[in-house]
Write a protein that holds these residues in place. Structure first.
Motif, PDB file in Angstrom:
ATOM      1  N   HIS A 170       0.828  -1.206   0.000  1.00  0.00           N
ATOM      2  CA  HIS A 170       0.000   0.000   0.000  1.00  0.00           C
ATOM      3  C   HIS A 170       0.868   1.264   0.000  1.00  0.00           C
ATOM      4  O   HIS A 170       0.512   2.262  -0.644  1.00  0.00           O
ATOM      5  CB  HIS A 170      -0.941  -0.008   1.196  1.00  0.00           C
ATOM      6  N   ASN A 175      -4.432   6.095   1.738  1.00  0.00           N
ATOM      7  CA  ASN A 175      -5.019   5.060   0.885  1.00  0.00           C
ATOM      8  C   ASN A 175      -6.391   5.475   0.367  1.00  0.00           C
ATOM      9  O   ASN A 175      -7.092   4.668  -0.253  1.00  0.00           O
ATOM     10  CB  ASN A 175      -5.175   3.755   1.670  1.00  0.00           C
ATOM     11  N   GLN A 192      -7.252   0.308   1.241  1.00  0.00           N
ATOM     12  CA  GLN A 192      -6.691  -0.652   2.196  1.00  0.00           C
ATOM     13  C   GLN A 192      -7.790  -1.310   3.031  1.00  0.00           C
ATOM     14  O   GLN A 192      -7.780  -2.527   3.235  1.00  0.00           O
ATOM     15  CB  GLN A 192      -5.680   0.022   3.108  1.00  0.00           C
TER      16      GLN A 192
END
Length: 219
Positions: free
Chosen positions: A113, A125, A137
């Protein structure tokens, strides 16, 4: 998001694929460097997970080939080689990160990520557009302050459209982003997922550019 894994160890590969699919990644897995390189020429990926000790073409050879072609694909090396010169060598050849085996899958996901955020020049994210917020995420979508329940493929299509909201993505391009090589693709599957997304987000949420493809609309 679609990830390419090049890893020859069956047990490690199976565990990674299982973990990534639980986290809603689409994964193509190949066990040798040559097959992995071929896949990169036929499909689009958000990230490459690359083992070093591969049969035939080594991970370093794959890395050199990709960087010689000036690809900007984020690459995370997964290797049991823990010597400093191996780590430095991998990074100097163009890898974006280097994770030593054995590793915890939570750390792998966190590093993935982080690399994807870096690729998109964002500190989080979360993708935001209009009244919609998507967390890649946590795999959540909030629209008009309400959580929206999406299937894995619906989420993947929405993410693909939000990555570059000015772009128009063809059906073929969307298929390449959300399906792995083992999926059976129906002729109208993208249209069906788009229909479901419009029911949940509104008819104007996704625009159909006739003869070209789809782009994000009004949210």
């Amino acid at each position: 998001m679609k990830v390419l894994l090049i890893e020859d160890d069956a047990l490690i590969g199976q565990n990674i694929v299982k973990s990534l699919k639980i986290s809603q990644f689409t994964v193509d897995w190949f066990r040798d460097g040559e097959s992995g390189l071929q896949a990169l020429h036929h499909s689009e990926y958000s990230l490459l997970l690359l083992d070093i000790n591969l049969p035939g073409l080594s991970g370093f050879d794959v890395l050199k080939n990709l960087r010689r072609d000036n690809t900007k694909l984020p690459i995370l090396i997964l290797s049991a080689r823990d010597r400093l010169d191996d780590r430095v060598g991998g990074l100097n050849e163009g890898a974006d990160d280097y994770l030593i085996k054995p590793f915890h899958l939570d750390e792998l996901l966190a590093r993935m990520h982080a690399l994807i955020r870096r690729q998109h020049s964002t500190a989080t994210n979360i993708l935001k557009y209009g009244s919609l917020s998507l967390d890649s995420q946590k795999h959540t979508v909030i629209f008009n302050d309400q959580p929206i329940d999406l299937s894995g493929k619906e989420f993947a299509i929405l993410y693909a459209l939000l990555e570059n909201p000015d772009a128009v993505l063809s059906r073929k391009k969307l298929e390449a982003k959300i399906y792995d090589w083992n999926d059976e693709i129906g002729s109208n599957s993208i249209q069906v997922f788009i229909h479901h997304l419009r029911k949940k987000l509104g008819e104007d949420a996704i625009r159909n550019i006739r003869g070209v493809g789809y782009k994000i609309g009004t949210l």
